[in-house]
Design an enzyme around this catalytic site. Sequence first.
Site, short mmCIF file in Angstrom:
data_model
loop_
_atom_site.label_atom_id
_atom_site.label_comp_id
_atom_site.label_asym_id
_atom_site.label_seq_id
_atom_site.Cartn_x
_atom_site.Cartn_y
_atom_site.Cartn_z
N PHE A 150 -18.81 42.94 71.14
CA PHE A 150 -19.99 43.68 71.60
C PHE A 150 -21.29 42.93 71.38
CE2 PHE A 150 -19.92 44.87 67.09
CZ PHE A 150 -21.26 44.80 66.75
N LYS A 174 -11.72 40.97 79.28
CA LYS A 174 -11.77 42.29 78.66
C LYS A 174 -12.97 42.29 77.73
CE LYS A 174 -11.23 44.73 75.56
NZ LYS A 174 -12.23 45.66 74.91
N GLU A 177 -16.03 47.55 75.08
CA GLU A 177 -16.29 48.83 75.74
C GLU A 177 -17.63 49.43 75.32
OE1 GLU A 177 -14.09 49.69 71.90
OE2 GLU A 177 -14.13 48.14 73.45
N SER A 227 -13.85 39.77 64.93
CA SER A 227 -13.61 39.79 63.48
C SER A 227 -12.32 39.06 63.14
CB SER A 227 -13.53 41.24 62.99
OG SER A 227 -12.35 41.86 63.48
N CYS A 282 -22.18 36.44 64.62
CA CYS A 282 -21.22 35.73 63.77
C CYS A 282 -21.85 34.50 63.16
CB CYS A 282 -19.97 35.37 64.57
SG CYS A 282 -20.24 34.15 65.87
N GLU A 384 -17.57 40.73 55.58
CA GLU A 384 -18.51 40.40 56.65
C GLU A 384 -19.24 41.69 57.03
OE1 GLU A 384 -18.66 38.15 60.98
OE2 GLU A 384 -16.90 39.33 60.48
#
Length: 499
Positions: A150, A174, A177, A227, A282, A384
Amino acid sequence: MSKHVTHWIGGRPAAGEARRRGDIYNPATGKVAGTVDFAGRAEVDAAVAAAEDAFPGWRDTPLSKRVAVLFRFRELLKENAGELARLISAEHGKVVSDAAGEVQRGLEVVEFACGIPHLLKGGYSENVSTGVDAYSILQPLGVVAGVSPFNFPAMVPMWMFPVAIACGNTFVLKPSEKDPSASVRIAELWAEAGLPDGVFNVVHGDKEAVDGLLEHEDVKAVSFVGSTPIAQYIYEGAARSGKRVQALGGAKNHMVVLPDADLDLAADAAVSAGFGSAGERCMAISAVVAIDTIADDLLERIRERVEGLRVGPGDDDRSEMGPLVTRAHRDKVASYLESGVREGASLPIDGRVHPVLGGGGDGFWLGPSLLDHVSPEMACYTDEIFGPVLSMLRVPSYESALELINANPYGNGTAIFTNDGGAARRFQNEVEVGMVGINVPIPVPMAYYSFGGWKKSLFGDSHAHGMEGVHFYTRTKAVTSRWLDPSHGGVNLGFPTSG
């Protein structure tokens, strides 16, 4: 008006009623802004089938024609960058200027991919034996898939599909969402650029869609950014199905500040790299490792800068930092402030009380925060956090800072701030991390280098984009040939052309 986002399959929006849907939120208001269709196996199968049907024609399209489509796509991206940035800001929450920067960094990979004729050149050896020549060629894999997070709904997919498509593959994306609109707008731009139907497809959804791609026998490779637990899941699932895998995982990025560093520069960098995009990066700095003698001074300089940061809606030109992406994520990030204090850290900067432009309403707000006197066993350090929380660790020496970083299970990015060239050179050699910045807090490589970490920040062998990306999306074929009878095609005085 509430928006509705659906899949893009075979060059057009998917038809029919979705079996499942998810809500799209505006993080600045906390309100539902629309819905997104979730793909089941039928939609995944349709997207892969469209990509499989398109592959032979696209693979055999001359490089000159492929590149013409890429150049046109590049121009359309530039022309529509502002629209894409606004779409991202509305669904992710980051400020529009930050979203525009994301689009620009993705555009750099498109520009790298425009050089694919040079990048796909193989090798050639004449007379390896009597009358025998040998050469190697790079060929596309077929249908490849990307699963993106995201936090960068435009840039991270553009780490994947421009190189994959330039190499002659067809692609199924993909996206997250949580912020799906940018991916569909990108698909529309591809179509406008002249990309044949089925070469680029988008399916939205959750684990069901991901598993459909991992298990589909016609998907030859999977790229992922997200992740570490999910990266490991993707890696194991795709590898089990015999696919090539490139899975980039999580991070705990350290910024070492030595006593000789310019502390104003270091404070600017810590605030910029820790709180940009609300820390949902990240490559964000999450751990400031300060030598004891300068830690207090550095903390005060960071505090001064944080006090002036303007937190507010992404579409407000005054805002420098927006909300977090969901309410649940905001609550989880805020919980680390409580657990950090409970475990012995102090909280000199508490983002829960940071003012929000316009009051914030029901948005998913958490201002910039800093936990001090953090130690390695605390959850705020081991996890994280993925939010606007800096942890300051105080160490006595360069050696102890290096030991701390190398002991961490993540190895994505790191930075050192110093004016000592010898210390910097030693650090880049000794630190066990994939991307290193020297007086640069977020060392994201340019597109012609490759992005990726070490240790639990990477599953698989290949980093993203650059030449590693080209190699990931191609396979090498070695050819040995002998021609016993020379021949020619007759006289032709016309000027030779490609295609």
